[in-house]
Design a protein around this motif. Structure first.
Motif, mmCIF file in Angstrom:
data_model
loop_
_atom_site.group_PDB
_atom_site.id
_atom_site.type_symbol
_atom_site.label_atom_id
_atom_site.label_comp_id
_atom_site.label_asym_id
_atom_site.label_seq_id
_atom_site.Cartn_x
_atom_site.Cartn_y
_atom_site.Cartn_z
ATOM 1 N N LYS A 92 4.451 -11.886 -0.999
ATOM 2 C CA LYS A 92 3.328 -11.827 -1.946
ATOM 3 C C LYS A 92 1.992 -11.923 -1.212
ATOM 4 N N GLN A 93 1.887 -12.872 -0.284
ATOM 5 C CA GLN A 93 0.633 -13.088 0.423
ATOM 6 C C GLN A 93 0.294 -11.910 1.335
ATOM 7 N N VAL A 94 1.293 -11.431 2.074
ATOM 8 C CA VAL A 94 1.053 -10.364 3.048
ATOM 9 C C VAL A 94 0.686 -9.056 2.354
ATOM 10 N N VAL A 95 1.452 -8.660 1.332
ATOM 11 C CA VAL A 95 1.198 -7.394 0.646
ATOM 12 C C VAL A 95 -0.145 -7.427 -0.076
ATOM 13 N N ASN A 96 -0.440 -8.542 -0.721
ATOM 14 C CA ASN A 96 -1.689 -8.633 -1.472
ATOM 15 C C ASN A 96 -2.899 -8.478 -0.559
ATOM 16 N N SER A 97 -2.851 -9.103 0.626
ATOM 17 C CA SER A 97 -4.001 -9.029 1.534
ATOM 18 C C SER A 97 -4.022 -7.729 2.324
ATOM 19 N N SER A 98 -2.877 -7.270 2.814
ATOM 20 C CA SER A 98 -2.860 -6.120 3.719
ATOM 21 C C SER A 98 -3.057 -4.794 2.996
ATOM 22 N N ILE A 99 -2.559 -4.651 1.791
ATOM 23 C CA ILE A 99 -2.660 -3.373 1.080
ATOM 24 C C ILE A 99 -3.827 -3.351 0.100
ATOM 25 N N PHE A 100 -4.024 -4.423 -0.641
ATOM 26 C CA PHE A 100 -5.014 -4.419 -1.711
ATOM 27 C C PHE A 100 -6.229 -5.312 -1.434
#
Length: 681
Positions: free
Chosen positions: A167-175
């Protein structure tokens, strides 16, 4: 021209004030919602899966947040560098920062997922193997739950840990880059509203599944319960991304754009805030590593205790951080701040820290015990005494121990005064000059805390075979933390003395420090000798009968909590407010006048008096206000029209196509006589 700029500034100020109000309102709603969600989540997790799993979830969330620290530094830098270009409609510069940040975010995606995967494998292995190597116990293969025949296997723990990190990685890296655009354009209230909407949907779904387990008595694997965490970043991210692409069609990604300033500043910001973040937020991680398998229940209890304590700290820090803008303006205007101004700010910081200590040390134990004490006590039913007596002693020490409430309150006050000093360093814009020493202090803190606690574990507590060893480990850890927090504080204080203030002296230093110590000492004496006469938390550990241990937590009634609130108010006001009012009446009165509610009353009365003066002078204030708004709007529209004309290339061609190039006259260094220029005919 000056009039046009003033009109534009007024419109911008009005818009900014309006968005600030919305951002503040949505921020309050998010804080309240998150607090309710945390309380409900912890309550249902404790009921469905037990204390150990709750500790595992809290640690997994902490690890996920630490993993996103670097992206946080990149996000702050991107917001700062994009704010001015967006306001000035400088699309090239804004897209340069946007493209560079987006590329850096995407580059961190695979590294972040690899880090999360490793943690989700190694962390459950540490839980399984630590008891075997540290205490000689059998290797753990699962965690027990309060439900009948309910066991949580290691692979399930790994998946749950991976969900939070994903959740943390995808939220910051993509969006993350799209959220940065909204923040840079002062649309943070919209971003917060989307986060609030997503939190309510996802976490209420998880809470519903947890409540289904408790009410129906049907065991559901935590992998299925926490699976909605995976869709969280996509719901939140797609909503923000779609809005940004529609509202900002000029925002585009260019692979050849590269902003070296953004890369350099983001790495600097990461390292400059690393030490201060470790000092403030490494409690649970250090204790988990040192305590091993016993740390699951202990860190679970600490995380429950910290919900109330940290929320109080966040509220109190808002009073400190709000001064940053004032000091930025003062430092930009004068280069430094006067020593008198600094000592007044220091007194205010000490009062906030002292008030926080009173609130946390008195109020937090009663609130946490009343909310979660009985649920945690049920988790001890049916457990073996040899493995549960240590955690039972930790429960008694954390929730009913007067010593721990004082130590935790002191650590919170230390964080507030350190943050108060760091605000000045940030306002001066020289936090990079404190990075080296703060990071060294943080490294020594980690090394000495870890080494000391490990030596105590093996040599003083006989490898965890003494009954009261966990409470003593917690005690020594918070003492070490207090020592290093004070080292960091005095370092920042000396830095402020030499680099941020002028005419520095020792005037008012000792009186201010006394105003901090008197409430702390008085409250500590009251907790140890007077509080038990009004309210008391009773936690008893019964003698084990057969193969079980029983923990009894007496319920905290609503009248008891109300009486504690009254006691806290009666205790805090005289020693935190009235004492400075007596010895430094001008500053004490200024602090009281600037308290939020009192300040609103004063401003309201001031506006009423102003309107009364207008009426006495025969001026209609409403008509004047409407006329001013119309004038500002017309001037602003005129400026926009002029900007559209200036942006038109044909305008420049028509105006400058047939103009002669102006002559350039050069003065040579070897000429001794003054140069005479011919007049242009």
């Amino acid at each position: 021209m000056q009039l046009e700029a003033t009109a534009t500034d007024n419109v911008v100020i009005k818009t900014s004030a309006r968005t600030s109000v919305w951002s503040a309102l949505v921020g309050v709603a998010i804080s309240l919602t998150n607090t309710i969600i945390q309380i409900l989540m912890i309550y249902w997790i404790l009921s469905a899966y037990g204390t150990e799993f709750n500790g595992f979830v809290r640690i997994s969330m902490s690890v996920a947040i630490i993993g996103g620290t670097c992206e946080g530094a990149l996000g702050i830098t991107t917001v700062i560098l994009m704010a001015k270009p967006i306001m000035e409609k400088d699309w090239i510069t804004a897209n340069e920062s946007f493209s560079t940040a987006k590329r850096k975010y995407r580059n961190k995606l695979w590294r972040g997922l690899l880090f999360v995967t490793l943690i989700s494998i190694l962390y459950p292995l540490e839980i399984a193997l630590a008891p075997h190597f540290l205490q000689g116990d059998p290797i753990m293969t699962s965690l027990t739950t309060p439900a009948k025949n309910g066991t949580i296997h290691l692979w399930e723990l790994g998946f749950v840990c991976f969900f939070f990190g994903f959740k943390q990685v995808v939220n910051s890296s993509i969006f993350g880059i799209y959220e940065n655009v909204l923040e840079a354009d002062k649309q943070n209230y919209l971003r917060r509203a989307i986060i609030l909407f997503t939190d309510v949907i996802v976490y209420m779904l998880i809470i519903s599944l947890l409540s289904w387990i408790n009410f129906k008595g049907i065991y559901i694997s935590p992998v299925l319960v926490f699976l909605p965490i995976v869709i969280y970043p996509f719901i939140r991210g797609f909503m923000i991304m779609v809005y940004v692409k529609r509202k900002y069609p000029w925002i585009k990604f260019y692979s050849d754009f590269n902003d070296h300033n953004l890369v350099r500043k983001s790495s600097k910001l990461f390292f400059s805030s690393l030490g201060i973040n470790i000092l403030m937020n490494a409690d649970i991680i250090i204790l988990l590593v040192v305590l091993g398998a016993s740390g699951l229940k202990t860190t679970s209890m600490l995380s429950i205790y910290m919900i109330v304590g940290i929320n109080i700290r966040i509220i109190m820090l808002n009073f400190i951080v709000s001064f940053r803008e004032y000091f930025i303006s003062q430092i930009l205007k004068e280069g430094r701040i006067e020593w008198k101004t600094y000592t007044n700010y220091e007194l205010y910081t000490y009062i906030v820290a002292a008030f926080s200590f009173v609130m946390i040390s008195i109020l937090t134990p009663f609130v946490t015990t009343g909310l979660f004490g009985s649920v945690i006590a049920k988790d001890f039913a049916g457990t073996e005494p040899t493995s549960a007596i240590y955690q039972a002693e930790a429960l008694k020490y954390i929730f009913s121990g007067q010593e721990f409430s004082i130590l935790f309150g002191l650590s919170t006050s230390a964080i507030i005064i350190v943050q108060g000093q760091y605000v000045l360093v940030q306002a001066k814009g020289i936090e990079s000059r404190t990075t080296k020493w703060l990071n060294l202090i943080a490294i020594w803190y980690l090394v000495i805390a870890g080494l000391t606690l490990v030596l105590l574990y093996f040599f003083a507590f006989n490898a965890g075979n003494k009954t009261n060893w966990i409470p003593k480990m917690i005690k020594y850890f918070y003492i070490i933390k207090l020592v290093f927090m004070m080292i960091a504080y005095f370092f920042l204080w000396s830095f402020t003395w030499t680099h941020i203030t002028y005419n520095s002296s020792l005037k008012n230093v000792l009186p201010n420090f006394i105003f901090l110590l008197v409430p702390i000492i008085a409250t500590s004496l009251f907790i140890n000798y007077g509080l038990s006469k009004f309210a008391l938390i009773n936690i008893t550990i019964s003698d084990p009968t057969g193969d079980e241990i029983k923990v009894i937590v007496e319920s905290i009634s609503i009248p008891t909590i109300v009486s504690v609130l009254v006691i806290t108010g009666i205790t805090s006001l005289p020693i935190c407010i009235i004492l400075p009012l007596i010895f430094r009446p001008k500053i004490g009165l200024n602090i009281i006048v600037n308290l939020p509610i009192i300040k609103q009353i004063v401003q309201k009365n001031s506006s009423k008096l102003k309107i009364a003066r207008f009426i006495d002078a025969g001026i209609n204030a409403e008509e004047e206000s409407v006329q001013n708004d119309q004038i500002i709007k017309s001037l602003y529209d005129q400026i926009e029209e002029n900007n559209e004309v200036l942006d038109n290339e044909s305008y420049f061609e028509k105006r400058y196509k047939y103009k002669n190039t102006p002559k350039v006259y050069t003065l040579k260094g070897d000429e001794k006589t003054p140069v005479k220029t011919k007049s242009k005919k």
